[in-house]
Write an enzyme that holds these catalytic residues in place. Structure first.
Site, PDB file in Angstrom:
ATOM      1  N   ASN A 213       0.941  -1.184   0.065  1.00  0.00           N
ATOM      2  CA  ASN A 213      -0.021   0.038  -0.007  1.00  0.00           C
ATOM      3  C   ASN A 213       0.732   1.175   0.011  1.00  0.00           C
ATOM      4  OD1 ASN A 213      -3.142  -1.096   0.500  1.00  0.00           O
ATOM      5  ND2 ASN A 213      -1.684  -2.343   1.719  1.00  0.00           N
ATOM      6  N   GLU A 260      -2.142   0.623  -4.739  1.00  0.00           N
ATOM      7  CA  GLU A 260      -1.585  -0.537  -4.254  1.00  0.00           C
ATOM      8  C   GLU A 260      -1.065  -1.244  -5.356  1.00  0.00           C
ATOM      9  OE1 GLU A 260      -4.450  -2.808  -1.983  1.00  0.00           O
ATOM     10  OE2 GLU A 260      -5.820  -1.432  -1.877  1.00  0.00           O
TER      11      GLU A 260
END
Length: 314
Positions: A213, A260
């Protein structure tokens, strides 16, 4: 390369005491048009055995002139990225001027005197549309008059592809459409965004696709939401990956935008790492799936499509 940060008014001692060829521009993205300006200046500097200096600004002038909130401004290149690109182009001195109201109020002749002549410019190189004050009195056509034979002026003509000007505006438009091949063709390199790996909700790990992330650096412009074939730099190494810019709509509404990256053939804990993501190819839009099983099946296909893209790009 020496980086010299300038706040107006500056001290003369901040300026290296040697003659230079000076290239001017904001240079957001340092795209092919910008590179032509800098390479032209570099060629002249080599011929005259002078150092190459480039002058840019710490923020876009519109923040001052149009009173835009700096937090809303999104750039194609951070200052740090711009430094790296300039160094790769062989720049000796990079002047980064703080674009303040005081600096912006300089009359054209004062700008020429203080930020060209006093920077020891023997040749000034800029694009045909560069301005240093009101366009009608401070464009490149007027610069020889202000120079008064104290330095030479070299104007770089409009650079084009497909009969259209190479510009930061055009690159931003293509980014907003996810057309990464066109973006990268205009830049002359793969578009990159910096960030830091932070903890997410770990849902990707449960799906069999653990993702990094990315907390994207403030002020960086992202491509449009969707799934992309990317490369990600962790430490000194680049890895293939597939990236998602989106809202994870399969798992609910009103979610925050996230970036992501699932890194192919990679199994390391990289929380806290500073990374760079290079964007190569738009695979598909973000979709809302009726089941987790459908999502997993699509992710498997995305992985195949990502590997195929890079294999075919070799």
């Amino acid at each position: 390369m020496k980086v010299i940060n300038i706040h107006h008014p500056y001290e003369a001692s901040q300026i290296p005491n040697e003659d230079v060829v000076l290239a001017l521009g904001f240079f957001d993205g340092v795209h092919l048009g910008h590179q032509e300006v800098i390479e032209r200046a570099k060629k002249i500097a080599n011929e005259k055995k002078l150092k190459l200096a480039v002058m840019t600004f710490n923020q876009h002038p519109s923040i001052v002139f149009q009173k835009i909130n700096p937090e809303q401004m999104k750039y194609l290149s951070t200052i740090e990225r711009k430094k790296c690109l300039m160094e790769d182009l062989g720049v000796d001195y990079l002047y980064i001027i703080e674009f303040t109201s005081h600096f912006a109020s300089l009359a054209p002749l004062d700008f020429v005197d203080q930020y060209m002549v006093d920077l020891h410019a023997k040749v000034v190189v800029a694009g045909f549309d560069y301005t240093y004050g009101p366009k009608e009195i401070a464009d490149m056509a007027h610069l020889p008059e202000y120079a008064a034979e104290r330095f030479d002026v070299v104007v770089v003509d409009k650079q084009t592809t497909d009969n259209k000007k190479i510009s930061s505006t055009r690159i931003r438009e293509k980014l907003a459409e996810g057309e990464m091949e066109k973006v990268n063709a205009l830049l002359g390199y793969a578009y990159q965004t910096p960030g830091r790996v932070v903890h997410g909700d770990a849902r990707g790990r449960l799906l069999g696709f653990p993702t990094a992330n990315i907390e994207v650096t403030s002020g960086v412009r992202l491509p449009q939401p969707g799934i992309y074939a990317v490369k990600i730099k962790v430490g000194q190494n680049w890895h293939l990956g597939m990236a998602s810019i989106g809202y994870n709509v399969t798992f609910g509404d009103d979610r925050d935008l996230t970036v992501e990256v699932y890194i192919l053939d990679f199994n390391q804990d990289i929380y806290g790492e500073q990374v760079e993501v290079a964007w190569y190819h738009y695979l598909r839009s973000e979709l809302k799936f009726d089941s987790v099983e459908q999502l997993i099946a699509q992710l498997k296909q995305d992985e195949i499509d990502t590997a195929t893209f890079f294999n075919e790009s070799k």
